[in-house]
Write a protein that holds these residues in place. Structure first.
Motif, PDB file in Angstrom:
ATOM      1  N   PHE A   1     -18.221  -1.609  12.644  1.00 34.94           N
ATOM      2  CA  PHE A   1     -17.078  -2.296  12.040  1.00 34.94           C
ATOM      3  C   PHE A   1     -16.246  -1.347  11.188  1.00 34.94           C
ATOM      4  CE2 PHE A   1     -19.503  -6.062  13.185  1.00 34.94           C
ATOM      5  CZ  PHE A   1     -18.491  -6.860  13.689  1.00 34.94           C
ATOM      6  N   ALA A   2     -16.900  -0.461  10.461  1.00 33.70           N
ATOM      7  CA  ALA A   2     -16.167   0.484   9.619  1.00 33.70           C
ATOM      8  C   ALA A   2     -15.290   1.411  10.457  1.00 33.70           C
ATOM      9  CB  ALA A   2     -17.149   1.301   8.769  1.00 33.70           C
ATOM     10  N   THR A   3     -15.810   1.890  11.582  1.00 35.96           N
ATOM     11  CA  THR A   3     -15.006   2.783  12.420  1.00 35.96           C
ATOM     12  C   THR A   3     -13.839   2.036  13.057  1.00 35.96           C
ATOM     13  OG1 THR A   3     -16.495   2.487  14.303  1.00 35.96           O
ATOM     14  CG2 THR A   3     -16.860   4.430  12.925  1.00 35.96           C
ATOM     15  N   LEU A   4     -14.040   0.761  13.362  1.00 38.74           N
ATOM     16  CA  LEU A   4     -12.927  -0.036  13.895  1.00 38.74           C
ATOM     17  C   LEU A   4     -11.775  -0.099  12.898  1.00 38.74           C
ATOM     18  CD1 LEU A   4     -14.676  -3.009  15.699  1.00 38.74           C
ATOM     19  CD2 LEU A   4     -13.100  -1.379  16.696  1.00 38.74           C
ATOM     20  N   TYR A   5     -12.109  -0.085  11.628  1.00 37.20           N
ATOM     21  CA  TYR A   5     -11.086  -0.143  10.592  1.00 37.20           C
ATOM     22  C   TYR A   5     -10.706   1.234  10.062  1.00 37.20           C
ATOM     23  CZ  TYR A   5     -11.233  -5.178  10.686  1.00 37.20           C
ATOM     24  OH  TYR A   5     -11.128  -6.486  11.081  1.00 37.20           O
ATOM     25  N   GLY A   6     -11.128   2.286  10.773  1.00 34.47           N
ATOM     26  CA  GLY A   6     -10.663   3.629  10.465  1.00 34.47           C
ATOM     27  C   GLY A   6     -11.502   4.437   9.500  1.00 34.47           C
TER      28      GLY A   6
ATOM     29  N   LEU B   1       4.367   0.130   8.398  1.00 36.89           N
ATOM     30  CA  LEU B   1       3.096   0.454   7.746  1.00 36.89           C
ATOM     31  C   LEU B   1       2.779   1.935   7.885  1.00 36.89           C
ATOM     32  CD1 LEU B   1       0.958  -2.592   8.931  1.00 36.89           C
ATOM     33  CD2 LEU B   1       2.006  -2.271   6.697  1.00 36.89           C
ATOM     34  N   ILE B   2       2.870   2.446   9.111  1.00 37.53           N
ATOM     35  CA  ILE B   2       2.524   3.842   9.387  1.00 37.53           C
ATOM     36  C   ILE B   2       3.413   4.800   8.603  1.00 37.53           C
ATOM     37  CG2 ILE B   2       2.529   5.630  11.180  1.00 37.53           C
ATOM     38  CD1 ILE B   2       1.672   3.425  13.121  1.00 37.53           C
ATOM     39  N   ASN B   3       4.682   4.475   8.504  1.00 37.46           N
ATOM     40  CA  ASN B   3       5.642   5.366   7.848  1.00 37.46           C
ATOM     41  C   ASN B   3       5.711   5.202   6.338  1.00 37.46           C
ATOM     42  OD1 ASN B   3       6.356   6.455  10.353  1.00 37.46           O
ATOM     43  ND2 ASN B   3       7.805   4.794  10.723  1.00 37.46           N
ATOM     44  N   SER B   4       4.902   4.313   5.800  1.00 34.42           N
ATOM     45  CA  SER B   4       4.924   4.091   4.360  1.00 34.42           C
ATOM     46  C   SER B   4       4.351   5.302   3.614  1.00 34.42           C
ATOM     47  CB  SER B   4       4.096   2.853   4.011  1.00 34.42           C
ATOM     48  OG  SER B   4       4.000   2.715   2.613  1.00 34.42           O
ATOM     49  N   GLU B   5       4.957   5.619   2.497  1.00 35.88           N
ATOM     50  CA  GLU B   5       4.453   6.714   1.660  1.00 35.88           C
ATOM     51  C   GLU B   5       3.267   6.258   0.826  1.00 35.88           C
ATOM     52  OE1 GLU B   5       7.476   8.826  -0.503  1.00 35.88           O
ATOM     53  OE2 GLU B   5       8.820   8.815   1.238  1.00 35.88           O
ATOM     54  N   ASP B   6       3.092   4.952   0.712  1.00 41.60           N
ATOM     55  CA  ASP B   6       1.961   4.392  -0.018  1.00 41.60           C
ATOM     56  C   ASP B   6       0.738   4.399   0.893  1.00 41.60           C
ATOM     57  OD1 ASP B   6       0.381   2.937  -1.852  1.00 41.60           O
ATOM     58  OD2 ASP B   6       1.018   1.028  -0.976  1.00 41.60           O
ATOM     59  N   THR B   7      -0.300   5.129   0.523  1.00 42.93           N
ATOM     60  CA  THR B   7      -1.469   5.279   1.386  1.00 42.93           C
ATOM     61  C   THR B   7      -2.176   3.953   1.639  1.00 42.93           C
ATOM     62  OG1 THR B   7      -2.824   5.911  -0.513  1.00 42.93           O
ATOM     63  CG2 THR B   7      -1.908   7.708   0.822  1.00 42.93           C
ATOM     64  N   TYR B   8      -2.186   3.074   0.662  1.00 35.45           N
ATOM     65  CA  TYR B   8      -2.817   1.770   0.860  1.00 35.45           C
ATOM     66  C   TYR B   8      -2.065   0.977   1.929  1.00 35.45           C
ATOM     67  CZ  TYR B   8      -4.411  -2.988   0.121  1.00 35.45           C
ATOM     68  OH  TYR B   8      -4.906  -4.248   0.312  1.00 35.45           O
ATOM     69  N   THR B   9      -0.750   0.968   1.858  1.00 33.18           N
ATOM     70  CA  THR B   9       0.054   0.263   2.857  1.00 33.18           C
ATOM     71  C   THR B   9      -0.130   0.899   4.229  1.00 33.18           C
ATOM     72  OG1 THR B   9       1.681  -0.355   1.196  1.00 33.18           O
ATOM     73  CG2 THR B   9       2.412  -0.428   3.494  1.00 33.18           C
ATOM     74  N   ALA B  10      -0.125   2.219   4.299  1.00 35.29           N
ATOM     75  CA  ALA B  10      -0.317   2.916   5.573  1.00 35.29           C
ATOM     76  C   ALA B  10      -1.692   2.645   6.169  1.00 35.29           C
ATOM     77  CB  ALA B  10      -0.107   4.422   5.381  1.00 35.29           C
ATOM     78  N   SER B  11      -2.702   2.458   5.310  1.00 32.48           N
ATOM     79  CA  SER B  11      -4.059   2.211   5.813  1.00 32.48           C
ATOM     80  C   SER B  11      -4.174   0.861   6.502  1.00 32.48           C
ATOM     81  CB  SER B  11      -5.072   2.303   4.672  1.00 32.48           C
ATOM     82  OG  SER B  11      -4.985   1.165   3.828  1.00 32.48           O
ATOM     83  N   LYS B  12      -3.250  -0.052   6.253  1.00 33.93           N
ATOM     84  CA  LYS B  12      -3.266  -1.370   6.876  1.00 33.93           C
ATOM     85  C   LYS B  12      -2.891  -1.319   8.354  1.00 33.93           C
ATOM     86  CE  LYS B  12      -2.128  -3.887   2.686  1.00 33.93           C
ATOM     87  NZ  LYS B  12      -1.143  -4.812   2.087  1.00 33.93           N
ATOM     88  N   ALA B  13      -2.286  -0.228   8.762  1.00 32.91           N
ATOM     89  CA  ALA B  13      -1.900  -0.089  10.180  1.00 32.91           C
ATOM     90  C   ALA B  13      -3.154   0.127  10.976  1.00 32.91           C
ATOM     91  CB  ALA B  13      -0.937   1.073  10.370  1.00 32.91           C
TER      92      ALA B  13
END
Length: 181
Positions: free
Chosen positions: A103-108, A169-181
Motif C-alpha cells: 500500500f505504501a508503494t502504491l502511494y509513492g 498537483l504535479i506542477n505545484s511548488e508546494d510539496t504536500y500538494t504535489a504529493s497528492k498526485a
C-alpha cells in the motif's frame, strides 16, 4: 440464518454469475485491473480455491519459501497464536510488512519512509519493494508509465474513458500538494 443475506440473492438465469464485491484493498484490486499482471490477477480471479493472497505472495519471496509452504506455515502459526501459545510470530509479521509495503508503494513511498514506518532497515524495506515488483512486474511497468504520463501530459486515463487531470498537483511548488498526485 444459514448463509446470511447473500444466500437469498440468486442469478437471473442458469448460466449467470452473481459477483460479491468487496471494496477492501480496492487500490490493489484497481492496480491488478489496470496493469493486468497475471500473478496479481490470481488474487482476484477464479474460484475460492484458486485465489491467492497478494500479501503472502510477496512475503513468501522474503521468507524464501514457495507460496504453498508459506501459507501452511502462516496458518500453523496463526493457529498456535489463537490457541494461546506463547510464540513470536514470524510469518504473520512478514505478511503484515508485505501488506503495508504494497500500500505504501502504491502511494509513492520509498524504502526510507517504509523502513521508518515499519521499524526495519532501509535494506529490508527495499527487499519488500523488490519482492513486490519481482512478483508483479507489470505493476511496476504500469506505475512507471502512469507516473510518466502524468508528468508529461498532465493527466492519466481512468476507467470509463475519462481522465484524471493532475497537472495542477504535479506542477505545484508546494510539496504536500504535489504529493497528492
Amino acid at each position: 440464518s444459514k448463509g446470511g443475506v447473500r444466500s437469498v440473492i440468486l442469478p437471473h438465469h442458469k448460466n449467470a454469475i452473481v459477483a460479491s464485491l468487496d471494496e477492501s484493498a480496492q487500490e490493489v484490486r484497481q492496480m491488478a485491473d489496470y496493469c493486468q499482471d497475471e500473478n496479481l490477477l490470481t488474487c482476484y480471479l477464479g474460484t475460492k480455491e484458486q485465489l491467492r493472497d497478494v500479501h503472502s505472495i510477496v512475503a513468501c519471496k522474503i521468507a524464501g519459501l514457495t507460496y504453498e509452504d508459506f501459507r501452511k506455515k502462516y496458518k500453523e502459526e496463526e493457529a498456535q497464536l489463537n490457541s494461546g501459545a506463547s510464540i513470536t510470530p514470524v510469518y504473520g509479521v512478514m505478511r503484515q510488512r508485505a501488506k503495508i509495503t504494497l500500500f505504501a508503494t502504491l502511494y509513492g513511498a520509498a524504502a526510507m519512509k517504509i523502513a521508518e514506518g515499519l521499524g526495519i532497515t532501509e535494506t529490508d524495506a527495499q527487499s519488500y519493494i523488490d519482492a513486490i515488483y519481482d512478483n508483479f512486474p507489470r505493476a511496476r511497468e504500469w506505475k512507471e508509465l502512469s507516473e510518466s504520463m502524468a508528468r508529461t501530459q498532465g493527466f492519466v486515463p481512468i476507467h470509463g474513458g475519462t481522465v484524471r487531470h493532475l497537472a495542477p498537483l504535479i506542477n505545484s511548488e508546494d510539496t504536500y500538494t504535489a504529493s497528492k498526485a
